[in-house]
Design a protein around this motif. Structure first.
Motif, PDB file in Angstrom:
ATOM      1  N   SER A  32       0.962  -1.486  -0.431  1.00 18.05           N
ATOM      2  CA  SER A  32       0.119  -0.232   0.002  1.00 18.05           C
ATOM      3  C   SER A  32       0.595   1.601  -0.117  1.00 18.05           C
ATOM      4  O   SER A  32       0.771   2.409  -1.083  1.00 18.05           O
ATOM      5  CB  SER A  32      -0.948  -0.171   0.986  1.00 18.05           C
ATOM      6  OG  SER A  32      -1.777  -1.032   1.193  1.00 18.05           O
ATOM      7  N   CYS A  33       1.556   1.906   0.702  1.00 23.32           N
ATOM      8  CA  CYS A  33       2.361   2.475   0.658  1.00 23.32           C
ATOM      9  C   CYS A  33       3.566   2.941  -0.848  1.00 23.32           C
ATOM     10  O   CYS A  33       3.556   4.256  -0.836  1.00 23.32           O
ATOM     11  CB  CYS A  33       3.622   1.812   1.879  1.00 23.32           C
ATOM     12  SG  CYS A  33       5.228   2.886   2.162  1.00 23.32           S
ATOM     13  N   ASP A  36       0.745   3.917  -2.902  1.00 20.06           N
ATOM     14  CA  ASP A  36       0.627   4.911  -2.720  1.00 20.06           C
ATOM     15  C   ASP A  36       2.102   6.369  -3.201  1.00 20.06           C
ATOM     16  O   ASP A  36       1.253   7.628  -3.734  1.00 20.06           O
ATOM     17  CB  ASP A  36      -0.071   5.545  -1.387  1.00 20.06           C
ATOM     18  CG  ASP A  36      -0.984   4.460  -0.938  1.00 20.06           C
ATOM     19  OD1 ASP A  36      -1.781   4.874  -1.938  1.00 20.06           O
ATOM     20  OD2 ASP A  36      -1.831   4.798   0.402  1.00 20.06           O
ATOM     21  N   ASP A  40       1.747   9.363  -6.286  1.00 16.71           N
ATOM     22  CA  ASP A  40       1.189  10.677  -6.293  1.00 16.71           C
ATOM     23  C   ASP A  40       2.937  11.483  -6.223  1.00 16.71           C
ATOM     24  O   ASP A  40       3.967  11.336  -5.253  1.00 16.71           O
ATOM     25  CB  ASP A  40       0.967  10.929  -4.938  1.00 16.71           C
ATOM     26  CG  ASP A  40       0.295  12.898  -5.154  1.00 16.71           C
ATOM     27  OD1 ASP A  40       1.515  13.497  -5.803  1.00 16.71           O
ATOM     28  OD2 ASP A  40      -0.259  13.225  -5.232  1.00 16.71           O
ATOM     29  N   GLN A  46       3.827  12.649  -0.371  1.00 24.19           N
ATOM     30  CA  GLN A  46       4.110  11.248  -0.370  1.00 24.19           C
ATOM     31  C   GLN A  46       4.860  11.267   1.208  1.00 24.19           C
ATOM     32  O   GLN A  46       4.242   9.688   2.171  1.00 24.19           O
ATOM     33  CB  GLN A  46       5.678  11.043  -1.237  1.00 24.19           C
ATOM     34  CG  GLN A  46       5.387  10.916  -2.287  1.00 24.19           C
ATOM     35  CD  GLN A  46       6.477  11.163  -3.334  1.00 24.19           C
ATOM     36  OE1 GLN A  46       7.144  11.092  -2.654  1.00 24.19           O
ATOM     37  NE2 GLN A  46       6.080  10.241  -4.562  1.00 24.19           N
ATOM     38  N   TYR A  49       1.024   9.812   2.932  1.00 22.88           N
ATOM     39  CA  TYR A  49       1.496   8.652   2.950  1.00 22.88           C
ATOM     40  C   TYR A  49       1.788   7.462   3.488  1.00 22.88           C
ATOM     41  O   TYR A  49       1.510   7.353   4.573  1.00 22.88           O
ATOM     42  CB  TYR A  49       0.827   8.695   1.439  1.00 22.88           C
ATOM     43  CG  TYR A  49       0.400   9.763   0.432  1.00 22.88           C
ATOM     44  CD1 TYR A  49      -0.835   9.686   0.590  1.00 22.88           C
ATOM     45  CD2 TYR A  49       0.864   9.790  -1.070  1.00 22.88           C
ATOM     46  CE1 TYR A  49      -1.659  10.526   0.275  1.00 22.88           C
ATOM     47  CE2 TYR A  49      -0.605  10.256  -1.219  1.00 22.88           C
ATOM     48  CZ  TYR A  49      -1.233  10.928  -1.098  1.00 22.88           C
ATOM     49  OH  TYR A  49      -2.072  11.311  -2.128  1.00 22.88           O
TER      50      TYR A  49
END
Length: 75
Positions: A32-33, A36, A40, A46, A49
């Motif tokens: 997920s990291c 994300d 972007d 960042q 996130y």
């Protein structure tokens, strides 16, 4: 950008979170990291996130009764 995301998100594999690895697999959080951070290009977002993902993993570890000392000042 992918290499940067992998490098930054790898903190979840570090010794800071090692006590939780056997209880909660960090793979989903790392994926997920990385997604994300790659999605972007805005560095400020960042950072946001990354903080959210790291905090979510730490929270889930805490809920699983694993105590982590991940949010302290570095020496």
């Amino acid at each position: 950008n992918k290499d940067i995301a992998e490098n930054r998100c790898s903190i979840l594999k570090s010794n800071l979170f090692q006590a939780c690895h056997s209880v909660i697999d960090p793979s989903r959080y790392i994926s997920s990291c990385e997604f994300d951070l790659c999605a972007d290009a805005n560095v400020r977002l960042q950072n946001t996130y990354l903080c959210y993902i790291v905090a979510a993993y730490a929270r889930d570890c805490r809920l699983a009764n694993v105590t982590l000392d991940w949010f302290s000042d570095a020496d």
